[in-house]
Design an enzyme around this catalytic site. Structure first.
Site, PDB file in Angstrom:
ATOM      1  N   GLU A 142      -3.077  10.387   3.101  1.00 29.82           N
ATOM      2  CA  GLU A 142      -4.268  10.624   3.915  1.00 29.82           C
ATOM      3  C   GLU A 142      -4.240  12.067   4.384  1.00 29.82           C
ATOM      4  O   GLU A 142      -3.214  12.550   4.878  1.00 29.82           O
ATOM      5  CB  GLU A 142      -4.325   9.677   5.116  1.00 29.82           C
ATOM      6  N   TRP A 160      -9.526   9.488  16.222  1.00 32.82           N
ATOM      7  CA  TRP A 160      -8.061   9.624  16.211  1.00 32.82           C
ATOM      8  C   TRP A 160      -7.530  10.744  15.311  1.00 32.82           C
ATOM      9  O   TRP A 160      -6.413  11.220  15.515  1.00 32.82           O
ATOM     10  CB  TRP A 160      -7.400   8.313  15.769  1.00 32.82           C
ATOM     11  N   ASP A 184       0.166   5.314   0.635  1.00 35.11           N
ATOM     12  CA  ASP A 184      -0.916   6.151   1.171  1.00 35.11           C
ATOM     13  C   ASP A 184      -0.652   7.640   1.113  1.00 35.11           C
ATOM     14  O   ASP A 184       0.416   8.117   1.496  1.00 35.11           O
ATOM     15  CB  ASP A 184      -1.132   5.857   2.671  1.00 35.11           C
ATOM     16  N   GLU A 204       0.846  -1.202   0.000  1.00 36.61           N
ATOM     17  CA  GLU A 204       0.000   0.000   0.000  1.00 36.61           C
ATOM     18  C   GLU A 204       0.875   1.243   0.000  1.00 36.61           C
ATOM     19  O   GLU A 204       1.928   1.287   0.642  1.00 36.61           O
ATOM     20  CB  GLU A 204      -0.909  -0.023   1.237  1.00 36.61           C
ATOM     21  N   GLY A 219      -5.419  13.523  18.015  1.00 38.46           N
ATOM     22  CA  GLY A 219      -5.539  12.235  18.669  1.00 38.46           C
ATOM     23  C   GLY A 219      -6.942  11.888  19.106  1.00 38.46           C
ATOM     24  O   GLY A 219      -7.134  11.046  19.997  1.00 38.46           O
ATOM     25  N   ARG A 234       5.454   3.200   8.718  1.00 44.54           N
ATOM     26  CA  ARG A 234       6.473   4.029   8.063  1.00 44.54           C
ATOM     27  C   ARG A 234       5.886   5.413   7.789  1.00 44.54           C
ATOM     28  O   ARG A 234       5.953   5.942   6.685  1.00 44.54           O
ATOM     29  CB  ARG A 234       6.936   3.371   6.761  1.00 44.54           C
ATOM     30  N   GLU A 235       5.333   6.014   8.812  1.00 50.80           N
ATOM     31  CA  GLU A 235       4.606   7.273   8.640  1.00 50.80           C
ATOM     32  C   GLU A 235       5.531   8.484   8.554  1.00 50.80           C
ATOM     33  O   GLU A 235       6.492   8.592   9.311  1.00 50.80           O
ATOM     34  CB  GLU A 235       3.642   7.491   9.810  1.00 50.80           C
ATOM     35  N   THR A 293       1.461  10.259   5.261  1.00 51.62           N
ATOM     36  CA  THR A 293       1.885   9.287   4.255  1.00 51.62           C
ATOM     37  C   THR A 293       2.374   8.026   4.944  1.00 51.62           C
ATOM     38  O   THR A 293       2.873   8.059   6.073  1.00 51.62           O
ATOM     39  CB  THR A 293       3.006   9.845   3.358  1.00 51.62           C
ATOM     40  N   ASN A 294       2.229   6.904   4.251  1.00 52.50           N
ATOM     41  CA  ASN A 294       2.693   5.628   4.791  1.00 52.50           C
ATOM     42  C   ASN A 294       2.948   4.681   3.625  1.00 52.50           C
ATOM     43  O   ASN A 294       2.314   4.788   2.573  1.00 52.50           O
ATOM     44  CB  ASN A 294       1.659   5.033   5.747  1.00 52.50           C
TER      45      ASN A 294
END
Length: 292
Positions: free
Chosen positions: A109, A199, A107, A105, A203, A133-134, A123-124
């Site tokens: 977001e 979240w 990403d 994937e 948070g 891996r953000e 991003t990941n």
């Protein structure tokens, strides 16, 4: 928010691709040909003879779409205009993904926020079902005021995320040190607008204000210069022009020196989280690709 650049030359480097990208809008694809609405019970719509796609979110449901094609490597561009105003609690996800328990994937977001506060671009990269891996960024413009181009370059050597032609992240193939890289599983493009107020904003401290609903994200000018996957085979066969040709230059593309400078500028001034700097999260040592 992150500080603004002080060097006029660096500003020019950032603005050049933005100015160029604003000119390359003459060819408009038909989104009906490329995407299927997959959920939302009428909240997602393709309008203007296929030139515009909108997703809506209200208290009952969000909405989403996916690409008709699967891809195995490519350069994929889409222009998005994000939910304006008080978008706290909402997430607009735009990503490539395969299926299965060991999925790959890539990403984008976009995490909404209170009016006047900046969006967070999250991003990941997942490979073989492993993510974590953000990297997160603020943007140097208001992503709700107009359309901007969000791009993923994915080839066997690297993944490059770009915004208006400016690279913000590079994830290199580190298989030589044991890190799986997305290269064998074809992926579809997916996008959704959904409620994540448990979240997404501070948070989960800031909840969605449903009096602002419906929330709307808009899409246009999709372009995929990519290898499509069908019946177990790629459209990029031995008869495809070599990577040195203009048509498939993305197959071996890497960041040139000017792009590397723009990447450093974004990461210095607008990156707000990098997993490769989070030693508290990885007390046994940072992931191996961080030192590659």
């Amino acid at each position: 928010m992150a500080s603004s650049p002080t060097s006029s030359s660096v500003k020019l480097m950032i603005l050049m691709p933005i100015l160029v990208s604003s000119l390359i809008v003459a060819t408009v694809g038909n989104l009906n040909k490329d995407f299927d609405i997959t959920w939302g019970d009428g909240r997602a719509n393709i309008l203007n003879n296929g030139e515009l796609l909108t997703l809506k979110l209200d208290k009952a449901s969000g909405s989403g779409f996916q690409s008709k094609n699967e891809y195995l490597f490519g350069k994929i561009d889409m222009q998005l205009k994000l939910v304006p105003g008080n978008s706290a609690g909402t997430v607009t996800a735009y990503y490539l993904s395969s299926k299965g328990s060991t999925w790959d994937e890539i990403d984008f977001e976009f995490l909404g926020n209170l009016s006047g506060d900046p969006y967070i671009l999250h991003t990941n990269v997942f490979s073989q079902g492993k993510g974590n891996r953000e990297q997160q960024f603020y943007l140097w413009f208001d992503p709700t005021a107009d359309f901007h181009t969000y791009s993923i370059l994915w080839n066997p050597q690297r993944i490059i995320y770009s915004v208006d032609g400016t690279p913000i992240r590079e994830f290199k193939n580190s298989e030589s040190i044991g890190v799986p890289f997305p290269k064998n599983q074809p992926m579809r493009i997916y996008s959704s607008l959904w409620n994540a107020d448990d979240w997404a904003t501070r948070g989960g401290l800031v909840k969605t204000d449903w009096s602002q609903a419906p929330f709307t994200a808009s899409y246009r000018n999709f372009k995929a210069d990519a290898c499509t996957w069908s019946s177990g085979a790629s459209s990029c066969s031995s008869t495809t022009p070599s990577p040195s040709s203009k048509r498939s230059s993305w197959l071996s593309q890497e960041l040139d020196s000017a792009s590397q400078e723009r990447l450093k500028w974004v990461q210095k001034n607008y990156m707000i989280y990098n997993y490769c700097s989070d030693t508290k999260r990885f007390p046994q040592g940072l992931p191996p690709e961080c030192s590659a």
